[in-house]
Design a protein around this motif. Structure first.
Motif, short mmCIF file in Angstrom:
data_model
loop_
_atom_site.label_atom_id
_atom_site.label_comp_id
_atom_site.label_asym_id
_atom_site.label_seq_id
_atom_site.Cartn_x
_atom_site.Cartn_y
_atom_site.Cartn_z
N LEU A 177 16.39 -55.62 -13.53
CA LEU A 177 16.77 -54.69 -14.60
C LEU A 177 18.26 -54.83 -14.93
N PRO A 178 18.65 -54.41 -16.12
CA PRO A 178 20.08 -54.43 -16.45
C PRO A 178 20.88 -53.56 -15.48
N LEU A 179 22.15 -53.88 -15.33
CA LEU A 179 23.00 -53.22 -14.35
C LEU A 179 23.00 -51.70 -14.49
N ARG A 180 23.12 -51.18 -15.69
CA ARG A 180 23.15 -49.71 -15.85
C ARG A 180 21.83 -49.08 -15.43
N SER A 181 20.73 -49.77 -15.68
CA SER A 181 19.42 -49.25 -15.24
C SER A 181 19.32 -49.28 -13.72
N LEU A 182 19.85 -50.34 -13.10
CA LEU A 182 19.87 -50.40 -11.63
C LEU A 182 20.71 -49.27 -11.06
N ALA A 183 21.87 -49.04 -11.66
CA ALA A 183 22.75 -47.97 -11.18
C ALA A 183 22.06 -46.61 -11.30
N ALA A 184 21.35 -46.37 -12.40
CA ALA A 184 20.63 -45.11 -12.57
C ALA A 184 19.52 -44.98 -11.53
N ARG A 185 18.85 -46.08 -11.22
CA ARG A 185 17.79 -46.03 -10.21
C ARG A 185 18.37 -45.82 -8.81
N PHE A 186 19.52 -46.40 -8.54
CA PHE A 186 20.17 -46.13 -7.26
C PHE A 186 20.54 -44.65 -7.17
N ALA A 187 21.06 -44.10 -8.26
CA ALA A 187 21.39 -42.67 -8.28
C ALA A 187 20.12 -41.85 -8.03
N ALA A 188 19.00 -42.27 -8.61
CA ALA A 188 17.73 -41.55 -8.40
C ALA A 188 17.32 -41.59 -6.94
N LYS A 189 17.44 -42.74 -6.30
CA LYS A 189 17.07 -42.85 -4.89
C LYS A 189 17.94 -41.94 -4.03
N GLU A 190 19.23 -41.89 -4.33
CA GLU A 190 20.14 -40.99 -3.61
C GLU A 190 19.76 -39.54 -3.85
N ALA A 191 19.46 -39.20 -5.10
CA ALA A 191 19.10 -37.82 -5.44
C ALA A 191 17.79 -37.41 -4.76
N ILE A 192 16.84 -38.33 -4.69
CA ILE A 192 15.57 -38.05 -4.02
C ILE A 192 15.81 -37.80 -2.54
N ALA A 193 16.63 -38.63 -1.92
CA ALA A 193 16.96 -38.41 -0.50
C ALA A 193 17.63 -37.05 -0.31
N LYS A 194 18.56 -36.69 -1.18
CA LYS A 194 19.24 -35.40 -1.07
C LYS A 194 18.27 -34.23 -1.24
N ALA A 195 17.31 -34.38 -2.14
CA ALA A 195 16.32 -33.32 -2.35
C ALA A 195 15.47 -33.10 -1.10
N MET A 196 15.37 -34.12 -0.25
CA MET A 196 14.60 -34.00 0.98
C MET A 196 15.49 -33.75 2.20
N GLY A 197 16.77 -33.46 1.96
CA GLY A 197 17.67 -33.16 3.06
C GLY A 197 18.31 -34.38 3.68
N ALA A 198 18.22 -35.52 3.01
CA ALA A 198 18.82 -36.79 3.46
C ALA A 198 18.49 -37.13 4.92
N PRO A 199 17.20 -37.15 5.25
CA PRO A 199 16.82 -37.47 6.63
C PRO A 199 17.09 -38.94 6.94
N PRO A 200 17.44 -39.25 8.18
CA PRO A 200 17.67 -40.65 8.54
C PRO A 200 16.35 -41.42 8.61
#
Length: 125
Positions: free
Chosen positions: A37-60
């Motif tokens: 995917l284009p760089l900006r789309s990758l960056a948005a997806r990385f942000a989504a993965k981080e946000a999803i982890a945060k929504a679950m309490g960022a478990p290891p």
């Protein structure tokens, strides 16, 4: 019932520099379908993965490529969250049944906002 909320913002030029410094990072963070995917789309997806982890309490122990946001192929174009493996197991343990995701990128910034929800069967549309 809302189980968790997560938000993340990515500086796109900094993200590009990280991918250029460590090319294997792209494979570690993204599924095969996401990697080209284009760089900006990758960056948005990385942000989504981080946000999803945060929504679950960022478990290891969660693996980045066990969560992905496919390109919308039909429907109303809203981004979907797809889970497998370690991330799916964590979501299941928390009782998460639905995800609400918003992605945005403009200029040098990509952002994602996510709400993790547990719905009773009678609440499911």
């Amino acid at each position: 019932m809302i189980v968790g909320v997560g938000v993340d913002v990515v500086d796109v030029p900094r993200f590009r520099a990280q991918l250029e410094r460590a090319p294997a990072l792209r494979e570690r963070l993204f599924t095969v379908d996401e990697r080209d995917l284009p760089l900006r789309s990758l960056a948005a997806r990385f942000a989504a993965k981080e946000a999803i982890a945060k929504a679950m309490g960022a478990p290891p122990g969660m693996m980045w490529h066990h969560c992905w946001i496919p390109r919308p192929e039909h429907g109303d174009g809203r981004p979907e969250v797809r889970l497998t493996g370690t991330v799916e197991a964590q979501a299941r343990a928390l009782g998460i049944t639905h995800w609400h995701l918003s992605l945005s990128h403009d200029g040098d910034v990509a952002a994602a906002y996510v709400v993790a929800e547990r719905r009773a069967e009678e609440d499911t549309p």
